[in-house]
Each structure stands twice: as structure tokens, then as C-alpha cells.
Scaffold this active site. Sequence first.
Site, PDB file in Angstrom:
ATOM      1  N   GLY A  32       0.799  -1.219   0.000  1.00 51.24           N
ATOM      2  CA  GLY A  32       0.000   0.000   0.000  1.00 51.24           C
ATOM      3  C   GLY A  32       0.827   1.262   0.000  1.00 51.24           C
ATOM      4  O   GLY A  32       0.582   2.179  -0.799  1.00 51.24           O
ATOM      5  N   ASP A  53      10.378  -7.114  -0.994  1.00 56.30           N
ATOM      6  CA  ASP A  53       9.084  -7.653  -0.585  1.00 56.30           C
ATOM      7  C   ASP A  53       9.076  -9.145  -0.884  1.00 56.30           C
ATOM      8  O   ASP A  53       9.284  -9.557  -2.021  1.00 56.30           O
ATOM      9  CB  ASP A  53       7.923  -6.971  -1.308  1.00 56.30           C
ATOM     10  CG  ASP A  53       6.624  -7.062  -0.523  1.00 56.30           C
ATOM     11  OD1 ASP A  53       6.306  -8.184  -0.060  1.00 56.30           O
ATOM     12  OD2 ASP A  53       5.944  -6.037  -0.356  1.00 56.30           O
ATOM     13  N   ASN A  61      -5.368  -7.202  -1.974  1.00 60.18           N
ATOM     14  CA  ASN A  61      -4.377  -6.125  -2.004  1.00 60.18           C
ATOM     15  C   ASN A  61      -4.752  -5.024  -2.997  1.00 60.18           C
ATOM     16  O   ASN A  61      -4.284  -3.882  -2.873  1.00 60.18           O
ATOM     17  CB  ASN A  61      -2.999  -6.654  -2.407  1.00 60.18           C
ATOM     18  CG  ASN A  61      -2.424  -7.687  -1.455  1.00 60.18           C
ATOM     19  OD1 ASN A  61      -1.773  -8.630  -1.885  1.00 60.18           O
ATOM     20  ND2 ASN A  61      -2.648  -7.517  -0.153  1.00 60.18           N
ATOM     21  N   LEU A  62      -5.578  -5.334  -3.970  1.00 55.45           N
ATOM     22  CA  LEU A  62      -5.741  -4.446  -5.121  1.00 55.45           C
ATOM     23  C   LEU A  62      -6.552  -3.191  -4.835  1.00 55.45           C
ATOM     24  O   LEU A  62      -6.575  -2.287  -5.666  1.00 55.45           O
ATOM     25  CB  LEU A  62      -6.372  -5.213  -6.287  1.00 55.45           C
ATOM     26  CG  LEU A  62      -5.506  -6.350  -6.867  1.00 55.45           C
ATOM     27  CD1 LEU A  62      -6.240  -7.051  -8.004  1.00 55.45           C
ATOM     28  CD2 LEU A  62      -4.154  -5.831  -7.344  1.00 55.45           C
ATOM     29  N   ARG A  64      -5.727  -0.977  -2.795  1.00 54.39           N
ATOM     30  CA  ARG A  64      -4.813   0.082  -2.382  1.00 54.39           C
ATOM     31  C   ARG A  64      -3.415  -0.044  -2.982  1.00 54.39           C
ATOM     32  O   ARG A  64      -2.684   0.938  -3.018  1.00 54.39           O
ATOM     33  CB  ARG A  64      -4.702   0.096  -0.848  1.00 54.39           C
ATOM     34  CG  ARG A  64      -4.110  -1.166  -0.274  1.00 54.39           C
ATOM     35  CD  ARG A  64      -4.448  -1.376   1.197  1.00 54.39           C
ATOM     36  NE  ARG A  64      -3.848  -2.615   1.718  1.00 54.39           N
ATOM     37  CZ  ARG A  64      -4.344  -3.839   1.524  1.00 54.39           C
ATOM     38  NH1 ARG A  64      -5.425  -4.003   0.798  1.00 54.39           N
ATOM     39  NH2 ARG A  64      -3.758  -4.891   2.051  1.00 54.39           N
ATOM     40  N   LYS A  77       5.501  -9.617  -5.175  1.00 53.61           N
ATOM     41  CA  LYS A  77       5.245  -8.183  -5.317  1.00 53.61           C
ATOM     42  C   LYS A  77       6.470  -7.412  -5.794  1.00 53.61           C
ATOM     43  O   LYS A  77       6.339  -6.464  -6.587  1.00 53.61           O
ATOM     44  CB  LYS A  77       4.750  -7.597  -3.996  1.00 53.61           C
ATOM     45  CG  LYS A  77       3.363  -8.046  -3.579  1.00 53.61           C
ATOM     46  CD  LYS A  77       2.953  -7.376  -2.277  1.00 53.61           C
ATOM     47  CE  LYS A  77       1.620  -7.894  -1.788  1.00 53.61           C
ATOM     48  NZ  LYS A  77       1.223  -7.252  -0.504  1.00 53.61           N
ATOM     49  N   ASP A 121       4.720  -3.100   6.942  1.00 55.65           N
ATOM     50  CA  ASP A 121       3.425  -3.125   7.622  1.00 55.65           C
ATOM     51  C   ASP A 121       3.486  -3.848   8.962  1.00 55.65           C
ATOM     52  O   ASP A 121       2.463  -4.305   9.470  1.00 55.65           O
ATOM     53  CB  ASP A 121       2.363  -3.776   6.730  1.00 55.65           C
ATOM     54  CG  ASP A 121       2.710  -5.229   6.378  1.00 55.65           C
ATOM     55  OD1 ASP A 121       3.782  -5.717   6.798  1.00 55.65           O
ATOM     56  OD2 ASP A 121       1.902  -5.878   5.682  1.00 55.65           O
ATOM     57  N   ASN A 122       4.706  -3.959   9.546  1.00 59.57           N
ATOM     58  CA  ASN A 122       4.810  -4.622  10.844  1.00 59.57           C
ATOM     59  C   ASN A 122       5.943  -3.997  11.646  1.00 59.57           C
ATOM     60  O   ASN A 122       6.909  -3.462  11.094  1.00 59.57           O
ATOM     61  CB  ASN A 122       5.022  -6.130  10.669  1.00 59.57           C
ATOM     62  CG  ASN A 122       6.350  -6.461  10.018  1.00 59.57           C
ATOM     63  OD1 ASN A 122       7.362  -6.580  10.693  1.00 59.57           O
ATOM     64  ND2 ASN A 122       6.352  -6.585   8.695  1.00 59.57           N
ATOM     65  N   CYS A 179      -4.231  -3.492   9.665  1.00 57.26           N
ATOM     66  CA  CYS A 179      -5.205  -3.287   8.593  1.00 57.26           C
ATOM     67  C   CYS A 179      -5.923  -4.589   8.241  1.00 57.26           C
ATOM     68  O   CYS A 179      -7.053  -4.574   7.754  1.00 57.26           O
ATOM     69  CB  CYS A 179      -4.510  -2.722   7.363  1.00 57.26           C
ATOM     70  SG  CYS A 179      -3.878  -1.046   7.585  1.00 57.26           S
TER      71      CYS A 179
END
Length: 229
Positions: A32, A53, A61-62, A64, A77, A121-122, A179
Site C-alpha cells: 500500500g 518484498d 491487495n488491489l 490500495r 510483489k 506493515d509490521n 489493517c
Amino acid sequence: MRYSRQIFMEEVSILGQKNIAAAKILIVGAGGLGSPIIQYLAAAGVGTLGIVDFDDLELHNLNRQVIHSEQGIGKNKANNAKVFVENLNSSIKVIPYTVRLDAETIPEIAAGYDLIIDGSDNFETRYLVNDFAVQAGIPLVYGSIFAFEGQVAVFNLKGSKHLRDLFPEPPHPEDIQTCDQYGVLGPLPGVVGSLMAMMALKICIGMEVKINQLTLINLQDWTFTTVGY
């Protein structure tokens, strides 16, 4: 001609564009936040983009992660991001890293880059990246998102403070909201990621960047608040 509209800007000029073209930036995460970061840095002409990644793209996922498409579902990704960048700007060198960042892999991946952008994201990855950046003396652009809210900051720039000066330790696992649990509206990472890309370009150009401050973004209340630390 390609970069003329930014070269026309007095703050950028030919010299600034040369600095952008010479820059080597590592982007942690092609999701994102990583999507707008990758998109705008590639469009601006950053010479080398490393993209880390290990995840494969999933349908959810799409909403965002806008550099990806349905054709990329099930594929890595970082590799998808490489294809996107090459289609957008073939003059850029793109290096995908499809492994998980940890204490063993980050030195060999991140060494040699001028700037790191953390779109992970973590919390484990955020603190890992921050600690490596401090040890290696590499500036770090930080961002995070949740629901309607986001944060942006620049760490470790010319001796400035870093993540542990702001948040000394990560939160306890039971206190972490994600999220995946609570959701996120797609444009939020677009806004936060675009701000992170702007910070990165200003650093590349040599423009002044605000340090030792955190920008808090709330798109539900439509507020942007800056706090010093």
C-alpha cells in the site's frame, strides 16, 4: 523533456535532476505505501530503486496497492513492481529482493543505498530497518497507516533523531492493531506514500527537510498535525 516540468522549478533545476538520477534508494515493501512511493520515484527519474518484498500479491491487495494488477495475483510483489517500473520508465535500474528482511539479510541488501524508505506493515521490520539505518548512517523515511490515519517522519538525517527516540520499544503484540483486522480505505496509503516520496525527493535534491518531527494525518477528520520529539 521527460523531466522538464520538475527541472523548470528553481528548487530542482538541472543540478537537482542530476542528483535524483544519481540516487540509490531502497524501498522496503511494495504494497500500500510502497506503491505510490515506487510510482512517483520512478516517474521522477531516481536512478536506482531497490525494492524489498517477499509477499505474493493477493486479490484483497488491489484496493490500495495500485502498481499491481489482476495479472500479478499469485506472483511476488517485488518482481511485479520491477515490471511496473520498467514499463513506466525504462531508464531506471530496478533491483527486486524477494527475501524476508531479518538481521542476516538486511546488511547485504541495504548496504550501498543512499536512502531507505520504510513502507513495511509490521513493527518487527520497522525497528529492524531503523536500527540498521542508524548503524549504517543511512537516512530513513518512515511512514505507517491504519484505517483513516497515517504518520510520516524522516529519521537519521544528518544526525537527527530516529524511531527509538520517538518510540523506544515496539508495542506488545496484543496491543497491535492491523489493517488485516480493521481495514484501510485505499486512498490513505496513496496520500501517505506520496508524502514519503516527496520527502525522499527533497532529500535527493538537497532541499531542506524538517527533522525531529512527526506528521500525523487523519483523513476522517481531515487534520494534519505536526509534533516535535
